[in-house]
Design a protein around this motif. Structure first.
Motif, PDB file in Angstrom:
ATOM      1  N   GLU A 216       0.840  -1.204   0.000  1.00 52.59           N
ATOM      2  CA  GLU A 216       0.000   0.000   0.000  1.00 52.59           C
ATOM      3  C   GLU A 216       0.872   1.249   0.000  1.00 52.59           C
ATOM      4  O   GLU A 216       0.598   2.215  -0.724  1.00 52.59           O
ATOM      5  CB  GLU A 216      -0.933  -0.004   1.210  1.00 52.59           C
ATOM      6  CG  GLU A 216      -1.803   1.235   1.333  1.00 52.59           C
ATOM      7  CD  GLU A 216      -2.757   1.432   0.181  1.00 52.59           C
ATOM      8  OE1 GLU A 216      -3.072   2.601  -0.146  1.00 52.59           O
ATOM      9  OE2 GLU A 216      -3.197   0.425  -0.415  1.00 52.59           O
ATOM     10  N   ASP A 217       1.929   1.240   0.796  1.00 52.00           N
ATOM     11  CA  ASP A 217       2.883   2.353   0.765  1.00 52.00           C
ATOM     12  C   ASP A 217       3.438   2.540  -0.640  1.00 52.00           C
ATOM     13  O   ASP A 217       3.523   3.661  -1.157  1.00 52.00           O
ATOM     14  CB  ASP A 217       4.046   2.086   1.728  1.00 52.00           C
ATOM     15  CG  ASP A 217       3.694   2.349   3.176  1.00 52.00           C
ATOM     16  OD1 ASP A 217       2.505   2.582   3.469  1.00 52.00           O
ATOM     17  OD2 ASP A 217       4.612   2.303   4.016  1.00 52.00           O
ATOM     18  N   ARG A 218       3.844   1.432  -1.256  1.00 53.94           N
ATOM     19  CA  ARG A 218       4.448   1.510  -2.583  1.00 53.94           C
ATOM     20  C   ARG A 218       3.502   2.164  -3.588  1.00 53.94           C
ATOM     21  O   ARG A 218       3.916   3.015  -4.391  1.00 53.94           O
ATOM     22  CB  ARG A 218       4.847   0.127  -3.076  1.00 53.94           C
ATOM     23  CG  ARG A 218       5.519   0.159  -4.452  1.00 53.94           C
ATOM     24  CD  ARG A 218       5.903  -1.225  -4.943  1.00 53.94           C
ATOM     25  NE  ARG A 218       4.725  -2.035  -5.288  1.00 53.94           N
ATOM     26  CZ  ARG A 218       4.803  -3.196  -5.926  1.00 53.94           C
ATOM     27  NH1 ARG A 218       5.980  -3.703  -6.245  1.00 53.94           N
ATOM     28  NH2 ARG A 218       3.701  -3.872  -6.192  1.00 53.94           N
ATOM     29  N   GLY A 219       2.231   1.768  -3.551  1.00 48.17           N
ATOM     30  CA  GLY A 219       1.274   2.334  -4.490  1.00 48.17           C
ATOM     31  C   GLY A 219       1.134   3.833  -4.342  1.00 48.17           C
ATOM     32  O   GLY A 219       1.102   4.577  -5.343  1.00 48.17           O
ATOM     33  N   GLN A 220       1.052   4.299  -3.102  1.00 53.75           N
ATOM     34  CA  GLN A 220       0.910   5.735  -2.870  1.00 53.75           C
ATOM     35  C   GLN A 220       2.192   6.491  -3.218  1.00 53.75           C
ATOM     36  O   GLN A 220       2.152   7.570  -3.815  1.00 53.75           O
ATOM     37  CB  GLN A 220       0.523   5.991  -1.416  1.00 53.75           C
ATOM     38  CG  GLN A 220      -0.840   5.442  -1.033  1.00 53.75           C
ATOM     39  CD  GLN A 220      -1.196   5.739   0.408  1.00 53.75           C
ATOM     40  OE1 GLN A 220      -1.311   6.890   0.810  1.00 53.75           O
ATOM     41  NE2 GLN A 220      -1.343   4.692   1.202  1.00 53.75           N
ATOM     42  N   ILE A 221       3.335   5.922  -2.856  1.00 56.61           N
ATOM     43  CA  ILE A 221       4.619   6.577  -3.147  1.00 56.61           C
ATOM     44  C   ILE A 221       4.831   6.687  -4.651  1.00 56.61           C
ATOM     45  O   ILE A 221       5.207   7.758  -5.167  1.00 56.61           O
ATOM     46  CB  ILE A 221       5.778   5.791  -2.497  1.00 56.61           C
ATOM     47  CG1 ILE A 221       5.684   5.832  -0.978  1.00 56.61           C
ATOM     48  CG2 ILE A 221       7.126   6.350  -2.952  1.00 56.61           C
ATOM     49  CD1 ILE A 221       6.580   4.815  -0.288  1.00 56.61           C
ATOM     50  N   ALA A 222       4.616   5.586  -5.369  1.00 59.72           N
ATOM     51  CA  ALA A 222       4.840   5.583  -6.814  1.00 59.72           C
ATOM     52  C   ALA A 222       3.978   6.628  -7.510  1.00 59.72           C
ATOM     53  O   ALA A 222       4.428   7.309  -8.442  1.00 59.72           O
ATOM     54  CB  ALA A 222       4.560   4.193  -7.382  1.00 59.72           C
ATOM     55  N   ALA A 223       2.723   6.764  -7.071  1.00 57.96           N
ATOM     56  CA  ALA A 223       1.834   7.754  -7.680  1.00 57.96           C
ATOM     57  C   ALA A 223       2.352   9.168  -7.468  1.00 57.96           C
ATOM     58  O   ALA A 223       2.313   9.998  -8.386  1.00 57.96           O
ATOM     59  CB  ALA A 223       0.425   7.606  -7.106  1.00 57.96           C
ATOM     60  N   CYS A 224       2.867   9.444  -6.269  1.00 63.03           N
ATOM     61  CA  CYS A 224       3.391  10.784  -5.983  1.00 63.03           C
ATOM     62  C   CYS A 224       4.704  11.046  -6.727  1.00 63.03           C
ATOM     63  O   CYS A 224       4.983  12.184  -7.137  1.00 63.03           O
ATOM     64  CB  CYS A 224       3.599  10.963  -4.489  1.00 63.03           C
ATOM     65  SG  CYS A 224       2.063  10.942  -3.524  1.00 63.03           S
ATOM     66  N   LEU A 225       5.508   9.999  -6.916  1.00 65.70           N
ATOM     67  CA  LEU A 225       6.787  10.153  -7.621  1.00 65.70           C
ATOM     68  C   LEU A 225       6.623  10.106  -9.136  1.00 65.70           C
ATOM     69  O   LEU A 225       7.580  10.378  -9.876  1.00 65.70           O
ATOM     70  CB  LEU A 225       7.754   9.053  -7.191  1.00 65.70           C
ATOM     71  CG  LEU A 225       8.137   8.982  -5.714  1.00 65.70           C
ATOM     72  CD1 LEU A 225       9.121   7.839  -5.483  1.00 65.70           C
ATOM     73  CD2 LEU A 225       8.717  10.293  -5.219  1.00 65.70           C
ATOM     74  N   LYS A 226       5.450   9.720  -9.593  1.00 64.02           N
ATOM     75  CA  LYS A 226       5.171   9.527 -11.017  1.00 64.02           C
ATOM     76  C   LYS A 226       6.128   8.494 -11.609  1.00 64.02           C
ATOM     77  O   LYS A 226       6.737   8.679 -12.660  1.00 64.02           O
ATOM     78  CB  LYS A 226       5.277  10.853 -11.788  1.00 64.02           C
ATOM     79  CG  LYS A 226       4.500  10.856 -13.094  1.00 64.02           C
ATOM     80  CD  LYS A 226       4.539  12.221 -13.781  1.00 64.02           C
ATOM     81  CE  LYS A 226       3.724  12.206 -15.058  1.00 64.02           C
ATOM     82  NZ  LYS A 226       3.752  13.538 -15.721  1.00 64.02           N
ATOM     83  N   LEU A 227       6.220   7.360 -10.892  1.00 69.83           N
ATOM     84  CA  LEU A 227       7.053   6.249 -11.323  1.00 69.83           C
ATOM     85  C   LEU A 227       6.209   4.981 -11.398  1.00 69.83           C
ATOM     86  O   LEU A 227       5.242   4.831 -10.636  1.00 69.83           O
ATOM     87  CB  LEU A 227       8.202   6.013 -10.331  1.00 69.83           C
ATOM     88  CG  LEU A 227       9.335   7.037 -10.282  1.00 69.83           C
ATOM     89  CD1 LEU A 227      10.274   6.708  -9.138  1.00 69.83           C
ATOM     90  CD2 LEU A 227      10.093   7.083 -11.602  1.00 69.83           C
ATOM     91  N   PRO A 228       6.559   4.044 -12.283  1.00 69.63           N
ATOM     92  CA  PRO A 228       5.880   2.745 -12.261  1.00 69.63           C
ATOM     93  C   PRO A 228       6.107   2.065 -10.912  1.00 69.63           C
ATOM     94  O   PRO A 228       7.187   2.196 -10.313  1.00 69.63           O
ATOM     95  CB  PRO A 228       6.560   1.971 -13.392  1.00 69.63           C
ATOM     96  CG  PRO A 228       7.207   3.003 -14.249  1.00 69.63           C
ATOM     97  CD  PRO A 228       7.579   4.124 -13.349  1.00 69.63           C
ATOM     98  N   GLU A 229       5.119   1.334 -10.439  1.00 68.73           N
ATOM     99  CA  GLU A 229       5.266   0.681  -9.132  1.00 68.73           C
ATOM    100  C   GLU A 229       6.462  -0.261  -9.102  1.00 68.73           C
ATOM    101  O   GLU A 229       7.106  -0.407  -8.056  1.00 68.73           O
ATOM    102  CB  GLU A 229       3.981  -0.066  -8.762  1.00 68.73           C
ATOM    103  CG  GLU A 229       2.849   0.850  -8.355  1.00 68.73           C
ATOM    104  CD  GLU A 229       1.709   0.106  -7.683  1.00 68.73           C
ATOM    105  OE1 GLU A 229       1.871  -1.084  -7.341  1.00 68.73           O
ATOM    106  OE2 GLU A 229       0.640   0.719  -7.492  1.00 68.73           O
TER     107      GLU A 229
END
Length: 756
Positions: A216-229
């Protein structure tokens, strides 16, 4: 191969008190927590936070901070490349505030520098021009149409009602009350900390983090960083407690942003004061509740209105609200109900998950009501609870049928049968008195009281959430390796998982691989779910490997695999004399399987709060004995007796640890723990002023574990972590009421509530 049965030896299988594999390291101080991570060429990160609970940001000037020697980066909202907001249920919380700050402590900027002191100087050099606004801090006022909407999504987070049976029916006897529950902090000892390592080229990042839910952390972080999960990899760092507060994002995105901006590893860690602002807390709540009953004390109808203060952002408030209102009836039969629940935004600190998750608040109200009902009907606290005790097959106020094993009556009767502690001696040692070593208590002012609390708690996630957990088991040369993303936050899954593998596979050597996002999600370590969910995943993966092992052995030795079974550490033929050790049978081969465990599906509640929204339930009873200095308002909890529905005990030592720890946390809420708010400002963000129970406050705990295996659970066991902290709070308060005669409708109970 051997046909001689080996001697049975003590093995750390299910049902034994296997010791924690990290226990010695933690006691010796050599265990690596997330704050202990270090890297060559690393920089330190730090966060600038708002001093105001509500203000408009007019301007931010970072020029002076960037000119400080040793400062490598200063970032604000404009530097977030992807999604500007995050959140578990609703992405409504900014990575950095840009237009408004909505609570005291909200992040505004972050810096990276060569030393923590350089970071502090850089933060002080950032000039933020605020237009201070009047905060909205009362959730009741926040609901009014005339009140300013402090968030674009409005002040109302969620409203849900429950209407069950005949809403107009009444009873011969009615009792009602208004109850207040204060804001409790999770107060984990291991502070928030993380280390982010950027990939060369800035196309990805690896974050070592203390969290409850890696994926869940990864999903939110990736969205904010604009990076693929897949370009964002998370590794679980050593976690020093969680209790719900690590479900939400805290420093994760900030740490990764700084690492990508500077191209160097970034270490961030909070101080104790910053931790109070950096994570969510238990929802403060105000609850009105009314019970209708027959003259004999049988509940006819319950009515309630619950108001949960969610603070500035959503977090898990919608789910906390649902847990609260769906547990209005408690572990009691009730055919009719009218319940109205609200979760509201204010300019107080965000509130979210904490052990007990909404049920703590509801339980304080319904157990206070049960004592009022007992008094009105001329019954004892035990009698009124037995008359109304829920059973398997009963229908809840949501229309859901109680399919879980529900030994409520056993919990009450077996708790009641536990011997009472000895009376306080006339010449008792000062440490046995309320106030302890403060030597303030006068023996003649001390009165003993006894109180009760009984509760139920839903297990796993609810309302149609696709909850699952993944695990992989690999068996080779007599050694089992387990891989999962389950966050070990102190609950003991690192002990339980090897016990499962030893029991299923007949091996003694079990290796736990790193918990990270290089395997499917295990879900969150919360909601008393990991024994059921990740335990089910490990059990499933091990069973698949065992099937392949039997196929391999059967093929080699011309035996039908269906005849084979594991006995201790051997594979045996159940109708012959064949026997081979698992170690010998797996020499030179590798068997590996992955399993994903799902629980049965749930559904959303409809407009009237009807639906099968929960998976399963656990039950517990508590009896508290307290000594109260009625002149000074001091309380000493002498004994907690408890009988808890656990399904099946998988590790007795771990189970009693969960029970004792939960009781301590419930005791804290009962008599001392509260974040003090003053117009949106936190007044006690330290362990000096936020009071916590210590070993000297810990009562004698006499616990009985009721074992009636749960048919739905893959191991027959129910989660143990949350029930201990739920009804112990109202039990302690009821005991104080019994000793003092005071109504005491709020927690924590303060000395002035008793003696003034």
């Amino acid at each position: 191969m051997s046909t001689v049965k080996q001697d049975t030896r003590l093995r750390d299988i299910l049902g034994t008190s296997a010791l924690r594999p990290d226990g010695v390291a933690k006691v010796m101080g050599s265990f690596s927590f997330s704050s202990d991570i270090w890297a060559e060429n690393m920089l330190w990160g730090a966060t600038l936070r708002s001093p105001h609970p509500y203000a408009r940001i007019v301007s931010i000037d970072t020029t002076a901070a960037l000119l400080i020697s040793g400062v490598s980066a200063v970032i604000t909202a404009q530097d977030v490349p992807g999604k500007a907001t995050y959140g578990l249920i609703s992405a409504d919380q900014p990575v950095f505030a840009s237009e408004f700050v909505r609570y005291m402590g909200e992040p505004v900027a972050a810096v990276a520098a060569d030393h923590p002191e350089t970071c502090r100087r850089a933060l002080a050099a950032i000039i933020v021009n605020y237009e201070v606004l009047t905060p909205v801090v009362d959730p009741e006022l926040a609901m009014l149409a005339t009140t300013e909407q402090i968030h674009p999504d409005g002040n109302l987070i969620r409203h849900q009602k429950i209407i069950c049976g005949d809403p107009h029916i009444s009873g011969d006897i009615t009792v009602e009350g208004h109850y207040t529950i204060g804001m409790q902090d999770q107060a984990f000892l291991g502070l928030e900390a993380a280390m982010a390592f950027p990939d060369s080229g800035g196309n990805g990042v690896e974050l070592h983090i203390a969290t409850q839910w890696l994926h869940e952390d990864r999903g939110q972080i990736a969205a904010c960083l604009k990076l693929p999960e897949d370009n964002v990899r998370l590794v679980l760092g050593g976690v020093g407690g969680a209790f719900g507060a690590r479900e939400d994002i805290s420093l994760q995105v900030h740490c990764c942003l700084l690492a990508l901006r500077t191209g160097r590893p970034i270490k961030m860690q909070y101080s104790r004061e910053e931790s109070f602002f950096g994570h969510v807390h238990r929802h403060p709540a105000k609850i009105w509740m009314k019970h209708h009953a027959s003259k004999e004390g049988k509940i006819v109808k319950v009515e309630s209105r619950m108001m949960f203060d969610g603070g500035a952002y959503t977090s898990t408030s919608p789910a906390v609200l649902i847990n609260g209102i769906t547990h209005t009836q408690g572990p009691y039969q009730c055919d009719n109900a009218v319940v109205d629940g609200y979760a509201v935004r204010t300019n107080n600190p965000p509130c979210g998950a904490m052990r007990g998750f909404g049920v703590v608040q509801a339980c304080f109200a319904h157990e206070s009501q049960m004592d009022k009902l007992a008094q009105a009907c001329g019954l004892s606290p035990v009698e009124v609870r037995l008359i109304n005790a829920m059973h398997t097959g009963d229908k809840l106020i949501t229309g859901q049928v109680m399919e879980s094993v529900a030994p409520v009556e056993r919990c009450i009767r077996e708790t009641d049968a536990i011997p009472m502690p000895e009376p306080l001696a006339a010449n008792a040692n000062v440490l046995e008195l309320p106030g302890g070593s403060g030597r303030t208590a006068d023996r003649q002012n001390i009165v003993r009281g006894i109180g009760w609390g009984v509760s139920m708690k839903n297990l796993m996630y609810s309302e149609g959430f696709d909850d699952f957990a993944t695990a992989r088991c690999t068996l080779s040369n007599g050694i089992a390796s387990l891989k999962f993303a389950t966050a070990e936050v102190g609950q003991g899954f690192v002990t339980l998982a090897p016990q499962i593998a030893r029991s299923v596979l007949g091996v003694d050597d079990v290796v736990l691989e790193t918990s990270d996002t290089q395997i499917g999600s295990a879900g969150s370590t919360s909601a008393s779910r990991q024994t059921w969910m990740s335990g089910g995943a490990v059990d499933g993966a091990c069973r698949l490997v065992r099937e392949r092992l039997f196929e391999h052995v059967g093929k080699l030795h011309n035996i039908d695999p269906i005849r084979l079974m594991i006995e201790h550490t051997d594979v045996i033929d159940t109708i012959g004399t064949f026997r081979i050790s698992v170690a010998e049978a797996t020499q030179g081969i590798t068997l590996s399987e992955t399993f994903e465990h799902h629980h049965r599906k749930t559904e959303d509640l409809d407009a009237n709060g009807q639906g099968n929204c929960h998976v399963a339930f656990a039950f517990v009873a508590h009896r508290a004995v307290v000594d109260v200095d009625i002149e000074l308002g001091l309380v000493k909890v002498v004994q907690i007796a408890t009988a808890q529905d656990v399904g099946r005990v998988l590790n007795p030592l771990s189970a009693i640890g969960q029970i004792e720890g939960g009781i301590a946390q419930g005791l804290g809420l009962a008599v001392m723990e509260e974040i003090i708010m003053d117009n949106g400002r936190v007044k006690n963000p330290s362990f000096t002023d936020y009071l916590l129970p210590t070993a000297l406050d810990a009562p004698s705990v006499v616990a009985i574990m009721i074992e009636e295996p749960e048919p739905q659970a893959p191991l027959g066991a129910k989660g143990i972590g949350e029930p201990p902290c739920i009804s112990v709070t109202p039990a302690i308060v009821a005991a104080i009421r019994a000793a003092t005669g005071k109504a005491l409708s709020r927690v924590p109970v303060r000395p002035q509530d008793i003696c003034l």
